[in-house]
Design an enzyme around this catalytic site. Structure first.
Site, short mmCIF file in Angstrom:
data_model
loop_
_atom_site.label_atom_id
_atom_site.label_comp_id
_atom_site.label_asym_id
_atom_site.label_seq_id
_atom_site.Cartn_x
_atom_site.Cartn_y
_atom_site.Cartn_z
N CYS A 130 3.08 9.80 -29.54
CA CYS A 130 1.98 9.45 -28.36
C CYS A 130 1.43 8.33 -28.66
CB CYS A 130 1.02 10.64 -28.08
SG CYS A 130 -0.01 10.34 -26.77
N TYR B 225 0.79 -1.25 -0.05
CA TYR B 225 0.30 0.05 -0.05
C TYR B 225 0.91 1.25 0.27
CZ TYR B 225 -3.23 3.59 1.68
OH TYR B 225 -3.80 4.89 1.65
N LYS C 118 6.81 2.40 15.80
CA LYS C 118 5.53 2.85 15.06
C LYS C 118 4.41 1.71 15.12
CE LYS C 118 3.55 4.36 10.47
NZ LYS C 118 2.39 3.43 10.62
#
Length: 631
Positions: free
Chosen positions: A375, A49, A128
């Site tokens: 592109c 995450y 932590k």
């Protein structure tokens, strides 16, 4: 299965790459992962995450709202949200000594600004905790929520939950945790993660036998952050013994720990550094990652982003890295691809930054690179802008147009329904601008292919976005001008009214504090580029909250003008409204007590720590009534 659910599943099982997602889809994935995590049912690991959130999304879309505000708690609470006694910000994260070193340099720069001897900078380090965040004001316990509002879960204390080391109540922010040793012995057979069990402690329904026993045994606890064991020392010692300090702090407690939090002790330096909307600048969390592998590159594929920047996606020889088969990675930008020789046949070193997508650290074996000329979205020629290969066909490139339209609604943040999937469907039916979206009606949407109920909901959300008040600087930021994120837009509108900015020249913008000539040139060009679209959208009569001009603030003469104030306790008026009003009349609002604070304004049920800190620093304490009488 919905499109978003399909994306989530494919990301988790690595059937697609992060770089194949639009900004909106990536942001939505982060939100879903966050909600699942806070509900005690994580769908990816913390490292994964953090990597997606901090590396992939932040590199691609640094102005994303997720970086401006606190992630919300999971939706497992049905209670009405209430204002927290004080804001609970996130913590900035670092994954290497390099990043910690840069943070220390920022400390030193701030110290020099207040003439603090660099050798006198003091740091403390604490574990932590990987628990469930909350705030205890002495009478109530709140979830962190979105950092400003959370749910009242005081029932946890009513059920017998104790504070760590039998400390008193009212010590502010902390986490609900379960002892590792206890979990392993009594709960591991029933719960996959400690977080799953921690979430069960705060549920509205009556506790089961296991949860009640953990509370009685004082294995489940609320730990105020200020009661955590700490390492402390001078910054020079942190630099000299960083690895040893990290190793020492990680084993200080018998709770799940996912890193080490470093923060400044010097009060004046903390005040000087302050905070942004997301986190305190005087604090950082270090999360170590040692997993690495050497992998061969099979291909490098270009993909276009919202701003026109082309991201190189690196296809890799399938490699098992700490339990995950890695097949792709991001090359970040084509400047790096060119510089490092990242081409077909290269060998790269990967770090174990995520099960979903790895991070390339080094190119160990360079090979010839293939730089695209056109592109991949609109087939127009690409140009170099610094290290970035860019599509400058901003007005006609499909990927850019879709991204910009979705970005408007995302930044406005007062509506739902206009994500990438909806915008892509509109684009397929010749909708090319936000102003065209606002011109639609229910019949138009039904013709495009939306159901009648969905069409009605979308129109309701458009109306909501117009009627629900938003700050004028947020409205301006939604147009997505280069270098005009929320902060710069607010800064600009502190000097000039929204209706006047399109008449500003380069010199007037460059003279604004915080801007310079180069930024001024970019802003002038950006304003010209959005002027027509701005006028089309502005005519719908958005409910905009006007930013008070700095020059108007300077004419105020009330007693508290330019004073620094902290609000605490339960107020008769909305605390958010009081803070907003205070700022609008020239008062500087802070969240923590220090020697630089002038007044502490108290309501009911005030935490004793704030009162004691005010006495220690000589801060004048006044009631809400006293405060209102002075303004």
């Amino acid at each position: 299965m919905t499109l978003l659910q399909d994306i989530v599943n494919k990301l988790i099982y690595q059937e697609i790459l992060v770089d194949e997602l639009s900004d909106e889809e990536l942001a939505q994935f982060c939100q879903i992962a966050n909600l699942a995590y806070r509900a005690g049912k994580p769908i990816i690991s913390d490292k994964d995450y953090d990597f997606i959130y901090l590396d992939a999304l932040k590199n691609r879309d640094p102005d994303n709202l997720l970086f401006k505000f606190i992630e919300t708690e999971g939706q497992s609470f049905s209670e009405e949200k209430v204002l927290l006694p004080e804001a609970m910000l996130s913590i900035d994260k670092a994954y290497s000594w390099d990043e910690i070193s840069k943070w220390i340099k920022r400390l030193e720069k701030s110290a020099m600004q207040i003439s603090l001897d660099l050798s006198a900078i003091q740091i403390k380090a604490t574990p932590k905790l990987d628990g469930f965040s909350g705030f205890d004001d002495g009478s109530r316990l709140y979830t962190r929520g979105d950092g400003k509002k959370g749910s009242d879960i005081s029932r946890v204390f009513e059920r017998g939950l104790c504070v760590f080391n039998d400390a008193e109540r009212g010590l502010g922010a902390g986490e609900i945790v379960i002892k590792k040793s206890y979990f392993k012995k009594y709960l591991a057979h029933s719960f996959e993660y400690p977080r799953n069990f921690q979430a069960s402690l705060i549920k509205e329904k009556a506790l089961d036998e296991q949860a009640q026993k953990a509370i009685i045994d004082k294995a489940a606890l609320f730990i105020p952050f200020i009661k955590l064991p700490t390492w402390s020392g001078l910054v020079a010692e942190l630099v000299a013994k960083f690895d040893q300090i990290v190793a020492q702090v990680l084993v200080m407690v018998d709770f799940d720990v996912d890193g080490v939090v470093f923060e400044v002790i010097n009060t004046d330096l903390k005040t000087q550094m302050g905070a942004n909307r997301k986190f305190h600048r005087w604090q950082i969390a270090f999360k170590e990652n040692k997993d690495k592998a050497h992998v061969k590159v099979l291909n490098v594929i270009p993909q276009v982003g919202r701003s026109g920047k082309i991201t190189p996606v690196v296809e890799l020889e399938p490699t098992l890295l700490s339990g995950a088969t890695i097949m792709r990675a991001t090359g970040h930008n084509y400047g790096l691809v060119k510089e490092q020789g990242l081409g077909v046949g290269s060998v790269v070193e990967l770090t174990r930054s995520g099960l979903v997508i790895p991070k390339i650290i080094f190119v160990l074996k360079p090979m010839p690179v293939d730089i695209p000329d056109n592109c991949p979205s609109c087939d127009k020629p690409l140009v170099w802008k610094s290290d970035f290969l860019t599509c400058i066909n901003h007005k006609n490139c499909p990927a850019q147009i879709i991204g910009k339209m979705a970005y408007f609604f995302k930044i406005l943040a007062n509506n739902d329904g206009f994500g990438i999937a909806t915008i892509e469907k509109l684009y397929a039916h010749d909708i090319r601008s936000v102003s065209q979206i606002y011109a639609l009606n229910i019949e138009d949407l039904v013709t495009i292919g939306f159901g009648e109920k969905t069409s009605m909901n979308l129109i309701n959300q458009l109306n909501r976005s117009v009627s629900e008040q938003v700050e004028d600087w947020r409205f301006l930021a939604a147009f997505g001008m280069h270098r005009m994120g929320l902060g710069n837009c607010e800064n600009l509108l502190k000097s000039h009214h929204l209706n006047d900015i399109f008449d500003l020249n380069l010199k007037e913008i460059a003279n604004i504090d915080g801007f310079a000539e180069l930024t001024g040139q970019i802003i002038v060009q950006g304003l010209i580029s959005i002027a027509d679209e701005f006028n089309h959208i502005y005519q719908y009569g958005f409910n905009l909250e006007t930013t008070i001009l700095t020059k108007d603030l300077q004419t105020l003469t009330h007693e508290l003008f330019d004073k620094k104030i902290v609000f605490t306790g339960k107020m008769n008026h909305s605390r958010d409204d009081m803070k907003k009003h205070a700022k609008s009349i020239g008062i500087k609002v802070s969240t923590s007590i220090s020697a630089k604070i002038d007044y502490l304004v108290i309501g009911d049920k005030v935490g004793q720590k704030k009162i004691k800190d005010a006495e220690k620093f000589g801060v004048v304490v006044m009631t809400e009534t006293d405060y209102l009488s002075k303004i």
